[in-house]
Design a protein around this motif. Sequence first.
Motif, PDB file in Angstrom:
ATOM      1  N   LEU A  32      -2.679   9.696   7.316  1.00  0.00           N
ATOM      2  CA  LEU A  32      -3.958  10.416   7.310  1.00  0.00           C
ATOM      3  C   LEU A  32      -3.911  11.641   8.215  1.00  0.00           C
ATOM      4  CD1 LEU A  32      -6.299   7.311   7.274  1.00  0.00           C
ATOM      5  CD2 LEU A  32      -6.180   9.059   5.495  1.00  0.00           C
ATOM      6  N   LYS A  74     -12.080   6.779   6.595  1.00  0.00           N
ATOM      7  CA  LYS A  74     -12.324   6.193   5.261  1.00  0.00           C
ATOM      8  C   LYS A  74     -13.639   6.698   4.650  1.00  0.00           C
ATOM      9  CE  LYS A  74     -14.968   2.023   6.370  1.00  0.00           C
ATOM     10  NZ  LYS A  74     -14.992   0.555   6.485  1.00  0.00           N
ATOM     11  N   TYR A 104     -10.928  10.922   0.973  1.00  0.00           N
ATOM     12  CA  TYR A 104     -10.039   9.851   1.447  1.00  0.00           C
ATOM     13  C   TYR A 104      -9.416   9.125   0.249  1.00  0.00           C
ATOM     14  CZ  TYR A 104      -8.669   5.280   3.394  1.00  0.00           C
ATOM     15  OH  TYR A 104      -7.973   4.132   3.739  1.00  0.00           O
ATOM     16  N   GLY A 105      -8.088   9.107   0.213  1.00  0.00           N
ATOM     17  CA  GLY A 105      -7.383   8.349  -0.816  1.00  0.00           C
ATOM     18  C   GLY A 105      -7.473   8.917  -2.217  1.00  0.00           C
ATOM     19  N   VAL A 142       1.809   6.685   1.854  1.00  0.00           N
ATOM     20  CA  VAL A 142       0.775   5.745   1.397  1.00  0.00           C
ATOM     21  C   VAL A 142       0.490   6.024  -0.075  1.00  0.00           C
ATOM     22  CG1 VAL A 142      -1.632   5.007   1.636  1.00  0.00           C
ATOM     23  CG2 VAL A 142      -0.272   5.487   3.674  1.00  0.00           C
ATOM     24  N   LEU A 187      -0.682   3.948   8.377  1.00  0.00           N
ATOM     25  CA  LEU A 187      -1.779   4.562   7.620  1.00  0.00           C
ATOM     26  C   LEU A 187      -2.363   5.735   8.407  1.00  0.00           C
ATOM     27  CD1 LEU A 187      -3.767   4.677   5.257  1.00  0.00           C
ATOM     28  CD2 LEU A 187      -5.083   2.828   6.336  1.00  0.00           C
ATOM     29  N   TYR A 228       0.827  -1.217   0.000  1.00  0.00           N
ATOM     30  CA  TYR A 228       0.000   0.000   0.000  1.00  0.00           C
ATOM     31  C   TYR A 228       0.861   1.267   0.000  1.00  0.00           C
ATOM     32  CZ  TYR A 228      -3.736  -3.201   1.336  1.00  0.00           C
ATOM     33  OH  TYR A 228      -4.633  -4.238   1.343  1.00  0.00           O
ATOM     34  N   TYR A 279      -4.641   3.883  -0.791  1.00  0.00           N
ATOM     35  CA  TYR A 279      -5.370   3.933   0.476  1.00  0.00           C
ATOM     36  C   TYR A 279      -6.393   2.797   0.498  1.00  0.00           C
ATOM     37  CZ  TYR A 279      -3.488   8.627   1.404  1.00  0.00           C
ATOM     38  OH  TYR A 279      -2.666   9.700   1.667  1.00  0.00           O
TER      39      TYR A 279
END
Length: 335
Positions: free
Chosen positions: A98, A180, A185-186, A75, A94, A39, A78
């Motif tokens: 974040l 999440k 997110y991501g 990361v 992680l 990841y 995600y």
Amino acid sequence: QHKGARSPSASPCLQQKHARGQVLFDMVCEHLNLLEKDYFGLTFCDSDSQKNWLDPSKEIKKQIRSGPWNFAFTVKFYPPDPAQLTEDITRYYLCLQLRADIITGRLPCSFVTHALLGSYAVQAELGDYDAEEHVGNYVSDLRFAPNQTRELEERIMELHKTYRGMTPGEAEIHFLENAKKLSMYGVDLHHAKDSEGIDIMLGVCANGLLIYRDRLRINRFAWPKILKISYKRSNFYIKIRPGEYEQFESTIGFKLPNHRSAKRLWKVCIEHHTFFRLVSPEPPPKGFLVMGSKFRYSGRTQAQTRQASALIDRPAPFFERSSSKRYTMSRSLDG
């Protein structure tokens, strides 16, 4: 978010002139005691101060043409469901990413979410509230938001007091379960212009390609809807599968700042599509890959890394959750 630089005392592997990116990445993960490493990745800035991913399959010296070798451990993919990560230590890294995303404003949150995530971060870092030890504004040295207020800190302390008995690992799972759900997110954002020359942002994530204008999402193309992606000079194209009542495929074009940024976006799309959608990486030039390009994602997919994670057989590694007071974005790898 740990940064590392080349040093004379580095491993002999890195002193090889032709060391590939994978050698450095494996050394970093070994240093961090991280097994679920697919990841993550290493980034560096090019001469235009643009973030690039270090390609594990290529020689490092061919990717960084000039300047010092400064890398950030970051990361890359995600996980949509962090609860499926096997080890606490993976979730911890992680969480660190974040928290950095939130502090820098890359991951926008409401006041309520800032307070909730901040309170879980405090529980993970400081443990149970202790009236003798935690006096006054005991969270004021910790960072939770880009524009942190006393009101936010007071709300975080109120919530922290209610978490008695929650372990650091449990607090991090709660943190991730809430993080999440955030809309950004991501999402990996790239500056672009649409066909009418209007400034937009293209966001690449686990589910597909997102389009934003003035911070609002105006369109979304899920991976199954996209037949092909390509780039030519500074233009980036996606070919869309016809809808239920449509007869023909359609192609949508975007203008990127330059050729390198168009190629960079194309590669990020290839990697995200392969990692999240395929069971195993496909060899070129099938599927999403534009003819003539040798690039493909060569790492494990999410499906493969989950299989590997299920086979991890070691006692839970001990690691120290470093306090935010000491935690900085530029903490060195050998520090």
